[in-house]
Structure formats: structure tokens, C-alpha cells
Design a protein around this motif. Structure first.
Motif, mmCIF file in Angstrom:
data_model
loop_
_atom_site.group_PDB
_atom_site.id
_atom_site.type_symbol
_atom_site.label_atom_id
_atom_site.label_comp_id
_atom_site.label_asym_id
_atom_site.label_seq_id
_atom_site.Cartn_x
_atom_site.Cartn_y
_atom_site.Cartn_z
ATOM 1 N N HIS A 95 0.852 -1.199 0.000
ATOM 2 C CA HIS A 95 0.000 0.000 0.000
ATOM 3 C C HIS A 95 0.885 1.245 0.000
ATOM 4 C CE1 HIS A 95 -3.074 2.881 1.008
ATOM 5 N NE2 HIS A 95 -4.009 1.932 0.975
ATOM 6 N N PRO A 96 0.667 2.183 -0.910
ATOM 7 C CA PRO A 96 1.556 3.351 -1.008
ATOM 8 C C PRO A 96 1.513 4.282 0.197
ATOM 9 C CG PRO A 96 -0.364 3.609 -2.419
ATOM 10 C CD PRO A 96 -0.389 2.195 -1.941
ATOM 11 N N GLU A 97 0.441 4.237 0.984
ATOM 12 C CA GLU A 97 0.337 5.145 2.126
ATOM 13 C C GLU A 97 0.895 4.547 3.405
ATOM 14 O OE1 GLU A 97 -3.623 6.562 2.557
ATOM 15 O OE2 GLU A 97 -3.704 7.468 0.560
ATOM 16 N N LEU A 98 1.323 3.282 3.335
ATOM 17 C CA LEU A 98 1.901 2.608 4.501
ATOM 18 C C LEU A 98 3.399 2.466 4.320
ATOM 19 C CD1 LEU A 98 -0.623 -0.300 5.190
ATOM 20 C CD2 LEU A 98 -0.618 2.002 6.130
ATOM 21 N N SER A 99 4.128 2.588 5.423
ATOM 22 C CA SER A 99 5.579 2.450 5.373
ATOM 23 C C SER A 99 6.066 1.685 6.593
ATOM 24 C CB SER A 99 6.242 3.837 5.334
ATOM 25 O OG SER A 99 7.650 3.730 5.340
ATOM 26 N N PHE A 100 7.119 0.892 6.386
ATOM 27 C CA PHE A 100 7.756 0.148 7.474
ATOM 28 C C PHE A 100 9.229 0.527 7.518
ATOM 29 C CE2 PHE A 100 4.050 -2.320 6.501
ATOM 30 C CZ PHE A 100 3.639 -2.856 7.717
ATOM 31 N N ALA A 101 9.769 0.682 8.730
ATOM 32 C CA ALA A 101 11.185 1.048 8.856
ATOM 33 C C ALA A 101 12.091 -0.055 8.349
ATOM 34 C CB ALA A 101 11.527 1.378 10.306
ATOM 35 N N SER A 102 11.653 -1.307 8.486
ATOM 36 C CA SER A 102 12.445 -2.446 8.036
ATOM 37 C C SER A 102 11.902 -2.945 6.706
ATOM 38 C CB SER A 102 12.391 -3.576 9.066
ATOM 39 O OG SER A 102 13.036 -4.729 8.586
ATOM 40 N N THR A 103 12.793 -3.142 5.739
ATOM 41 C CA THR A 103 12.383 -3.653 4.438
ATOM 42 C C THR A 103 12.360 -5.170 4.407
ATOM 43 O OG1 THR A 103 14.671 -3.528 3.659
ATOM 44 C CG2 THR A 103 13.262 -1.628 3.228
ATOM 45 N N SER A 104 12.887 -5.817 5.453
ATOM 46 C CA SER A 104 12.859 -7.281 5.532
ATOM 47 C C SER A 104 11.516 -7.709 6.101
ATOM 48 C CB SER A 104 14.008 -7.788 6.404
ATOM 49 O OG SER A 104 13.853 -7.343 7.732
ATOM 50 N N ASP A 105 11.391 -8.998 6.428
ATOM 51 C CA ASP A 105 10.102 -9.489 6.897
ATOM 52 C C ASP A 105 9.862 -9.220 8.380
ATOM 53 O OD1 ASP A 105 11.973 -11.193 7.871
ATOM 54 O OD2 ASP A 105 10.919 -13.041 7.368
ATOM 55 N N ALA A 106 10.840 -8.697 9.094
ATOM 56 C CA ALA A 106 10.671 -8.444 10.527
ATOM 57 C C ALA A 106 11.595 -7.327 10.977
ATOM 58 C CB ALA A 106 10.951 -9.711 11.327
ATOM 59 N N ASP A 107 11.242 -6.721 12.095
ATOM 60 C CA ASP A 107 12.053 -5.663 12.678
ATOM 61 C C ASP A 107 12.372 -6.069 14.114
ATOM 62 O OD1 ASP A 107 13.150 -3.338 13.748
ATOM 63 O OD2 ASP A 107 11.922 -2.051 12.473
ATOM 64 N N TYR A 108 13.654 -6.318 14.389
ATOM 65 C CA TYR A 108 14.043 -6.816 15.707
ATOM 66 C C TYR A 108 14.629 -5.728 16.604
ATOM 67 C CZ TYR A 108 13.351 -11.413 13.655
ATOM 68 O OH TYR A 108 12.794 -12.512 13.042
ATOM 69 N N TYR A 109 14.434 -4.480 16.235
ATOM 70 C CA TYR A 109 15.030 -3.393 17.009
ATOM 71 C C TYR A 109 14.511 -3.394 18.447
ATOM 72 C CZ TYR A 109 16.816 1.298 18.037
ATOM 73 O OH TYR A 109 17.483 2.368 18.588
ATOM 74 N N PHE A 110 13.216 -3.614 18.606
ATOM 75 C CA PHE A 110 12.632 -3.538 19.941
ATOM 76 C C PHE A 110 12.876 -4.792 20.767
ATOM 77 C CE2 PHE A 110 10.513 -0.311 17.556
ATOM 78 C CZ PHE A 110 10.365 0.721 18.458
ATOM 79 N N THR A 111 13.160 -5.900 20.120
ATOM 80 C CA THR A 111 13.445 -7.120 20.866
ATOM 81 C C THR A 111 14.937 -7.302 21.113
ATOM 82 O OG1 THR A 111 13.434 -8.379 18.793
ATOM 83 C CG2 THR A 111 11.390 -8.316 20.055
ATOM 84 N N ASN A 112 15.771 -6.482 20.478
ATOM 85 C CA ASN A 112 17.218 -6.554 20.691
ATOM 86 C C ASN A 112 17.714 -5.334 21.462
ATOM 87 O OD1 ASN A 112 17.325 -8.990 19.341
ATOM 88 N ND2 ASN A 112 17.882 -8.088 17.391
#
Length: 267
Positions: free
Chosen positions: A188-205
Motif C-alpha cells: 500500500h503506497p500510504e503505509l511504510s515500514f522502517a524495516s524492508t525485511s520481513d521483521a524488525d528486531y530493534y525492539f526485541t534486541n
């Protein structure tokens, strides 16, 4: 000085005398009762949120101060060392026959300071005279050699969890479809994710044991978000205005879940 911690410590890491007093006040006789670990985590998290909110309401900035106690002992003038050990023994409830290497490694404290105060003023003015007097006496700075408190303590500003530039979270229990949902929503063009991979582990690491995030951690992540939004705009020609995060281990890990659930809608 705040009484709320900024990082999580398990129930078993607190000394017996601490539990005799704290649990006695709450009418709990045994800290090993089933489920108390969850209640302990909830209490710590609630305290941290209340403290930083109260500080903000009064126009202050909330800081984490970490003092290296053994380094402090090493930089004291020699004539002050024995006095410091006696005062520290009383302040930290340690047997007076202990040696310097039995001092706790670090002393971590949170501080609400006026907004005008910077890191240096917290280190050299607020910390010495608002807290260090408890274990160093009325003239703590005079006990130091050719150094200042700024040289022996680490100070970082703390921010509330809602400071992160994220609007919703895809939270799962691993292998339950979070990656597929993430990749499909990312079309969706109006949605964005900081991680381009399938998951973002910033908050768990990076934030796995934190009750409150550091400003540096928030700014680092928000910079990633802004970069991802700009890249998405270049690809689609549409300005994304909704930011998501995908955390496959969202629910099994208590701390990341607690940090997000009060503020974000999750699915």
C-alpha cells in the motif's frame, strides 16, 4: 531523584532485605508465588511510565544516570576513601567489613530535572547535591581528585515510548503469518515500514530490557523511519503517512509487548 528504575531486573536480582520490606508493605509473604514475576514486571513498567509522565507534566526532562561505584572509589582522594566506604555500607545496607571490590559495580538512578538543564549540569550539580550526599556526605565534589562527576557517570535522556514514530504494530508469536501480513501491507503506497525485511528486531534486541527508551535509541529508529518513508515516496510518488512495525516475537516477549500495547493498536 526518581525511585523508578529504567531497565528491568528480575525478581531474584533484588536482595532479601529489599523483599522483606517491599513485599511486606503489599501484604505478600513469598516472592516465589506463581505469577508474581508478571506482577513485578507490571509494577516496574507502571512506575517508569508514571515517573516520566509526571516529569513531563511539570516541564522537566527525565534522565538516566549510571554511576560506576568502583571507579568512583578509585578517583577519590585517599583521605576520603574510608569515609566513603562507611557511608556506602550504610546507604546500600552492606556489611561494614566489606572490601572495595564488594561494592556494587554500578548505581543506576533516574532524575527529573528542569528542562533548561543539560547533561553536564545533571552530572556536576544535580546528581552530587541531590543524591550523592546520601553515600558521600555533604561535600561530595571535594572528595574527588582531579576529576568531576561528569567523568565517572554516564547520563542519557529518557523518552516515553510514544516518542517512536510508529502508528501500528503487527505482533505475532513467530511462524503465524506476521511476515506475510507485513509484506502485503507494505504494497500500500500510504503505509511504510522502517524495516524492508520481513521483521524488525530493534525492539526485541536494542530495547529488550528497557522500561523506558533512551533519546538516542528513539532518534536512531525515527531516522530509519524517515529514510524508509522517503524511499517509499520516491518509488510510489505518494507520501506515506502511516508507519508500521512487524515484530514476530511481540507477544512472547513481555517487555516489547508492554511498551507498545498501551499506545498502539496491534493485530
Amino acid at each position: 531523584m526518581s525511585t523508578a528504575p529504567s531497565i528491568y531486573t528480575p525478581v531474584g536480582h533484588r536482595p532479601d532485605w529489599y523483599w522483606e520490606e517491599i513485599l511486606g508493605r503489599r501484604g505478600l509473604a513469598d516472592r516465589r508465588v506463581d505469577g508474581y514475576e508478571d506482577a513485578w514486571l507490571g509494577m516496574l513498567f507502571g512506575q517508569a511510565q508514571n515517573e516520566i509522565t509526571g516529569c513531563s507534566v511539570h516541564g522537566g526532562r527525565y534522565w538516566e544516570v549510571v554511576l560506576d561505584l568502583r571507579k568512583l572509589y578509585d578517583v577519590l582522594i585517599r583521605s576520603a576513601r574510608s569515609l566513603f566506604l562507611r557511608r556506602a555500607a550504610a546507604a546500600f545496607n552492606i556489611d561494614e567489613t566489606y572490601t572495595p571490590d564488594q561494592l556494587p559495580h554500578t548505581l543506576r538512578q533516574s532524575v527529573c530535572a528542569p528542562a533548561i538543564c543539560d547533561r553536564r549540569s545533571v552530572a556536576n550539580t544535580i546528581f552530587p547535591y541531590a543524591f550523592a550526599t546520601e553515600f558521600m556526605g555533604q561535600r561530595p565534589t571535594q572528595m574527588l581528585g582531579n576529576v568531576s562527576f561528569e567523568d565517572i557517570i554516564e547520563i542519557e535522556e529518557l523518552l516515553p515510548w510514544e516518542s517512536f514514530d510508529v502508528d501500528f504494530a503487527i505482533g505475532g508469536i513467530d511462524s503465524c503469518g506476521t511476515a506475510s501480513l507485513h509484506l502485503n501491507l507494505d504494497q500500500h503506497p500510504e503505509l511504510s515500514f522502517a524495516s524492508t525485511s520481513d521483521a524488525d528486531y530493534y525492539f526485541t534486541n536494542a530495547l529488550a530490557d528497557r522500561l523506558l527508551p533512551l533519546r538516542t535509541q528513539v532518534e536512531k529508529y525515527n531516522a530509519r523511519v524517515q529514510f524508509a518513508k522517503e524511499e517509499k515516496r520516491k518509488r510510489t510518488g505518494v507520501e506515506p503517512h502511516i508507519v508500521g512495525i512487524c515484530i514476530p516475537m511481540f507477544f512472547p516477549l513481555d517487555l516489547p509487548g508492554r511498551s507498545w500495547l498501551p499506545y498502539r493498536a496491534s493485530s
